[in-house]
Motif scaffolding. Sequence first.
Motif, PDB file in Angstrom:
ATOM      1  N   ASN A 161      29.966  36.394  65.252  1.00  0.00           N
ATOM      2  CA  ASN A 161      29.300  35.747  66.172  1.00  0.00           C
ATOM      3  C   ASN A 161      30.021  37.174  67.275  1.00  0.00           C
ATOM      4  OD1 ASN A 161      26.946  33.643  66.291  1.00  0.00           O
ATOM      5  ND2 ASN A 161      29.146  32.038  66.914  1.00  0.00           N
ATOM      6  N   ASN A 162      31.019  37.139  66.832  1.00  0.00           N
ATOM      7  CA  ASN A 162      32.410  38.270  67.480  1.00  0.00           C
ATOM      8  C   ASN A 162      32.617  39.502  65.895  1.00  0.00           C
ATOM      9  OD1 ASN A 162      33.608  36.804  65.593  1.00  0.00           O
ATOM     10  ND2 ASN A 162      35.324  36.258  67.141  1.00  0.00           N
ATOM     11  N   ALA A 163      31.533  40.322  65.386  1.00  0.00           N
ATOM     12  CA  ALA A 163      31.852  41.334  64.277  1.00  0.00           C
ATOM     13  C   ALA A 163      32.099  42.627  65.224  1.00  0.00           C
ATOM     14  CB  ALA A 163      31.164  41.482  63.810  1.00  0.00           C
ATOM     15  N   VAL A 164      33.309  43.102  65.355  1.00  0.00           N
ATOM     16  CA  VAL A 164      33.811  44.350  65.603  1.00  0.00           C
ATOM     17  C   VAL A 164      33.842  45.649  65.182  1.00  0.00           C
ATOM     18  CG1 VAL A 164      34.948  45.760  67.745  1.00  0.00           C
ATOM     19  CG2 VAL A 164      35.233  43.619  67.331  1.00  0.00           C
ATOM     20  N   VAL A 165      32.316  45.862  64.852  1.00  0.00           N
ATOM     21  CA  VAL A 165      31.842  46.936  63.481  1.00  0.00           C
ATOM     22  C   VAL A 165      31.723  48.208  64.306  1.00  0.00           C
ATOM     23  CG1 VAL A 165      29.425  47.332  62.206  1.00  0.00           C
ATOM     24  CG2 VAL A 165      30.435  45.015  62.071  1.00  0.00           C
ATOM     25  N   PRO A 166      32.218  49.399  63.680  1.00  0.00           N
ATOM     26  CA  PRO A 166      31.792  51.048  63.846  1.00  0.00           C
ATOM     27  C   PRO A 166      30.553  51.206  64.360  1.00  0.00           C
ATOM     28  CG  PRO A 166      34.002  50.521  62.262  1.00  0.00           C
ATOM     29  CD  PRO A 166      33.215  48.892  62.477  1.00  0.00           C
ATOM     30  N   GLY A 167      30.846  51.713  65.400  1.00  0.00           N
ATOM     31  CA  GLY A 167      28.835  52.730  65.626  1.00  0.00           C
ATOM     32  C   GLY A 167      28.372  51.593  66.588  1.00  0.00           C
ATOM     33  N   HIS A 168      29.309  50.525  66.741  1.00  0.00           N
ATOM     34  CA  HIS A 168      28.936  49.370  67.284  1.00  0.00           C
ATOM     35  C   HIS A 168      28.985  49.377  68.441  1.00  0.00           C
ATOM     36  CE1 HIS A 168      24.753  48.935  65.304  1.00  0.00           C
ATOM     37  NE2 HIS A 168      25.416  49.110  64.225  1.00  0.00           N
TER      38      HIS A 168
ATOM     39  N   PHE B 254      26.459  39.858  54.402  1.00  0.00           N
ATOM     40  CA  PHE B 254      25.478  40.085  55.639  1.00  0.00           C
ATOM     41  C   PHE B 254      24.303  40.770  55.693  1.00  0.00           C
ATOM     42  CE2 PHE B 254      30.197  40.157  55.381  1.00  0.00           C
ATOM     43  CZ  PHE B 254      30.085  38.539  56.147  1.00  0.00           C
ATOM     44  N   GLN B 255      23.597  40.702  56.885  1.00  0.00           N
ATOM     45  CA  GLN B 255      22.142  41.488  56.830  1.00  0.00           C
ATOM     46  C   GLN B 255      22.676  42.523  57.035  1.00  0.00           C
ATOM     47  OE1 GLN B 255      19.485  38.399  58.717  1.00  0.00           O
ATOM     48  NE2 GLN B 255      18.644  40.372  60.241  1.00  0.00           N
ATOM     49  N   LYS B 256      21.535  42.953  56.231  1.00  0.00           N
ATOM     50  CA  LYS B 256      22.146  45.163  56.123  1.00  0.00           C
ATOM     51  C   LYS B 256      20.619  45.373  57.056  1.00  0.00           C
ATOM     52  CE  LYS B 256      25.318  45.367  53.573  1.00  0.00           C
ATOM     53  NZ  LYS B 256      27.197  45.832  52.164  1.00  0.00           N
TER      54      LYS B 256
ATOM     55  N   THR C 285      18.658  50.842  55.794  1.00  0.00           N
ATOM     56  CA  THR C 285      19.631  51.863  56.084  1.00  0.00           C
ATOM     57  C   THR C 285      20.946  51.361  55.115  1.00  0.00           C
ATOM     58  OG1 THR C 285      20.878  52.302  57.785  1.00  0.00           O
ATOM     59  CG2 THR C 285      18.538  53.443  58.076  1.00  0.00           C
ATOM     60  N   GLY C 286      20.971  50.264  54.926  1.00  0.00           N
ATOM     61  CA  GLY C 286      21.492  50.168  54.332  1.00  0.00           C
ATOM     62  C   GLY C 286      23.311  49.240  55.503  1.00  0.00           C
ATOM     63  N   ASP C 287      22.889  49.850  56.705  1.00  0.00           N
ATOM     64  CA  ASP C 287      23.764  49.586  57.772  1.00  0.00           C
ATOM     65  C   ASP C 287      23.725  47.947  57.846  1.00  0.00           C
ATOM     66  OD1 ASP C 287      25.017  52.060  57.779  1.00  0.00           O
ATOM     67  OD2 ASP C 287      23.594  52.853  58.898  1.00  0.00           O
ATOM     68  N   TYR C 288      25.397  47.558  58.733  1.00  0.00           N
ATOM     69  CA  TYR C 288      25.076  46.400  59.124  1.00  0.00           C
ATOM     70  C   TYR C 288      24.130  45.782  60.149  1.00  0.00           C
ATOM     71  CZ  TYR C 288      28.976  45.569  56.259  1.00  0.00           C
ATOM     72  OH  TYR C 288      30.572  45.105  55.284  1.00  0.00           O
ATOM     73  N   ASP C 289      22.739  44.482  60.321  1.00  0.00           N
ATOM     74  CA  ASP C 289      22.029  44.651  61.201  1.00  0.00           C
ATOM     75  C   ASP C 289      22.569  43.807  62.299  1.00  0.00           C
ATOM     76  OD1 ASP C 289      19.661  45.126  62.430  1.00  0.00           O
ATOM     77  OD2 ASP C 289      19.260  43.503  60.978  1.00  0.00           O
ATOM     78  N   MET C 290      23.305  44.608  63.865  1.00  0.00           N
ATOM     79  CA  MET C 290      24.346  44.086  64.321  1.00  0.00           C
ATOM     80  C   MET C 290      23.517  43.697  65.681  1.00  0.00           C
ATOM     81  SD  MET C 290      27.006  44.165  63.721  1.00  0.00           S
ATOM     82  CE  MET C 290      27.983  43.352  65.038  1.00  0.00           C
ATOM     83  N   LYS C 291      23.563  42.314  65.776  1.00  0.00           N
ATOM     84  CA  LYS C 291      22.426  41.750  66.859  1.00  0.00           C
ATOM     85  C   LYS C 291      23.419  41.658  68.146  1.00  0.00           C
ATOM     86  CE  LYS C 291      18.964  41.587  64.099  1.00  0.00           C
ATOM     87  NZ  LYS C 291      18.164  42.416  64.010  1.00  0.00           N
ATOM     88  N   LYS C 292      21.840  42.192  69.580  1.00  0.00           N
ATOM     89  CA  LYS C 292      23.377  41.809  71.142  1.00  0.00           C
ATOM     90  C   LYS C 292      22.732  40.079  71.402  1.00  0.00           C
ATOM     91  CE  LYS C 292      23.822  44.093  75.731  1.00  0.00           C
ATOM     92  NZ  LYS C 292      24.487  43.879  75.832  1.00  0.00           N
ATOM     93  N   VAL C 293      24.299  39.359  72.189  1.00  0.00           N
ATOM     94  CA  VAL C 293      23.890  38.370  73.063  1.00  0.00           C
ATOM     95  C   VAL C 293      24.352  38.530  73.414  1.00  0.00           C
ATOM     96  CG1 VAL C 293      24.151  36.642  71.903  1.00  0.00           C
ATOM     97  CG2 VAL C 293      23.136  37.297  70.793  1.00  0.00           C
TER      98      VAL C 293
ATOM     99  N   TYR D 252      27.868  42.538  69.239  1.00  0.00           N
ATOM    100  CA  TYR D 252      28.602  41.800  67.526  1.00  0.00           C
ATOM    101  C   TYR D 252      28.097  40.767  67.345  1.00  0.00           C
ATOM    102  CZ  TYR D 252      31.688  44.052  71.829  1.00  0.00           C
ATOM    103  OH  TYR D 252      32.092  44.395  72.911  1.00  0.00           O
ATOM    104  N   VAL D 253      27.228  40.273  66.869  1.00  0.00           N
ATOM    105  CA  VAL D 253      26.431  39.314  66.127  1.00  0.00           C
ATOM    106  C   VAL D 253      26.223  40.160  65.496  1.00  0.00           C
ATOM    107  CG1 VAL D 253      24.943  38.075  66.323  1.00  0.00           C
ATOM    108  CG2 VAL D 253      25.833  38.030  68.307  1.00  0.00           C
ATOM    109  N   LEU D 254      26.991  39.716  63.981  1.00  0.00           N
ATOM    110  CA  LEU D 254      26.186  39.669  62.659  1.00  0.00           C
ATOM    111  C   LEU D 254      25.543  38.792  61.831  1.00  0.00           C
ATOM    112  CD1 LEU D 254      25.425  42.230  60.346  1.00  0.00           C
ATOM    113  CD2 LEU D 254      27.894  41.298  59.753  1.00  0.00           C
ATOM    114  N   PRO D 255      23.832  38.898  61.604  1.00  0.00           N
ATOM    115  CA  PRO D 255      23.990  37.653  60.798  1.00  0.00           C
ATOM    116  C   PRO D 255      23.838  37.327  59.283  1.00  0.00           C
ATOM    117  CG  PRO D 255      22.112  38.343  61.991  1.00  0.00           C
ATOM    118  CD  PRO D 255      23.018  39.300  61.626  1.00  0.00           C
TER     119      PRO D 255
END
Length: 577
Positions: A60-67, A111-113, A116-124, A130-133
Amino acid sequence: MKINDIPVIDTDVLVIGGGTAGPMAAVTAKEQDPNLKVMLLEKANVKRSGAISMGMDGLNNAVVPGHATPEQYVKEITIANDGVVHQPALMAYATRSFPMIEKLDSWGVHFQKDETGDYDMKKVHHLGTYVLPMPEGHNVKKILYRRLRRNRVEIENRYTATRLLKDPDGKIAGMIGVNTRTAEPIIIRAKAVIMATGAAGRIGLPTSGYLFGTYENPANNGDGHAMAYHAGADLANLECYQVNPLLKDYNGPACAYVTGPLGGFTSNAFGERFIECDYWSGQMMLEFFKELESGTGPVFLKLDHLAEETIQEIETVLHTNERPSRGRFHEGRKVNYRQRMVEMHISEIGFCSGHSASGVWTDETGATTVPGLYGAGDMASVPHNYMLGAFVYGQICGESAAEFVKTRGDIKLDEDFIKAELERIQAPMKRTDGIPPEQMEYKVRRLVNDYLQPPKVTKKMEIGLERILSVRDDVPMLCARDPHELLRAMEVQSIIDCAEMAARASLYRTESRWGLYHYRVDCPDQNNEDWFCHTRLYKDDHGNMASGKRPIADYIVSLGEEKDAYNKLRVQKAANA
């Protein structure tokens, strides 16, 4: 060495709690120095213990570069908590969030990607993303257990800690506890202790009345909060309750977190969205409460407008990963996401930094106010920690404890304290007649619901405190017929401690803050002049529960024009309808 004919077990680092933060702390301590003796103590079995025992649906709180950047995350959580945070601790988490994701990924946590193979971030969240399934989050505990065995962490299952031990200099010295199957006492002498005991989830009573039908893992009863308090550690902001949205009559999350990125949302009875953001904050819960009590209530999770393939994806995550019993519950209620909205309600109260901002005070190194004692996960005070925060602070505490023990010499135990604690532990088993633990627990938790559940009223809280103290007077009449009931007798004493803390902390802060979490009807306004501070709850020199203020550390990240963003969650169209 023996005390009362009980052998004393020696270790360097003791970790109490085998859920999320605990195993990471233990593994990290061994990674720092493989020669350290590291022991993990768990009241259940570490293979399937803690809030992630059967899996988790995502981060619920993933700080992923690019996002997102660490600075953006610190700002978001500060705003969501009305400014009352220790930003250095938030920043320590934020900067280590992504390295932890990569570490878990390398261990086999999937983790869901995207394509393109990048982490599939969701906005909540209201501001950032910051949300990563985690589509296969049910494997997390198995992966952690393998790491514990690989690093040769010693594990003691089926032991519950009852009190922390200190040396004559006031530093941590270990713990004392009891086996949950045999009632055999255990004494562990340790140079550092990491507490990872989870939320205090059995303070309030679920609307079902079932003692263990709690929103949180029912094993997490607040014993860590109580032990820290009795050891002299500060606790912080305990008036900031955890109060969450859940499915009506099912004590698990409604999971707008999962459904939101796929088009689901929280609605009123007319299917209208009334809040812009389903991210859990006190202000969101206040808007939820207002809608629930209004003429447009109750509140629902709306999914019936979604496409079939979307609903199937939601069911896969929610019914097989996050809560395996959820599908069976809906089936029994004849609820089908395709045909009708799902009724929601409000959970019982608890202490949980994972979802709010209350717990045992810890700084950016995981240290409490007792030298050598560290705290990680839902029981510590870093706000909005969630699962990833528990991993990160488990790692931070493992590093801090490994460093602390380097300069620790021989430890002297307080034998008189241990003998007194052994008498307290064994007393219920020596009574042939008395009050069963479940009766005392039901009574105190019902009192919490009657008098402490927000919205808070001063006179009700005063009555509640008086009644809770009267239950404490009955503790000498607790009886236990077997080791399992002895465990419950120990737990209920911690629950009473936490209930008293909840009442005293709420009475101390004479303002409203954190939306519904600390909404005082007779002090409805926020008062930054007097109350822009952390509150501290501690045991004073006379052994009494006392309250005070702790100043807020200088901000690392300024808030700017967005500082009031979380006070503007209401959808105006629904509000004016």
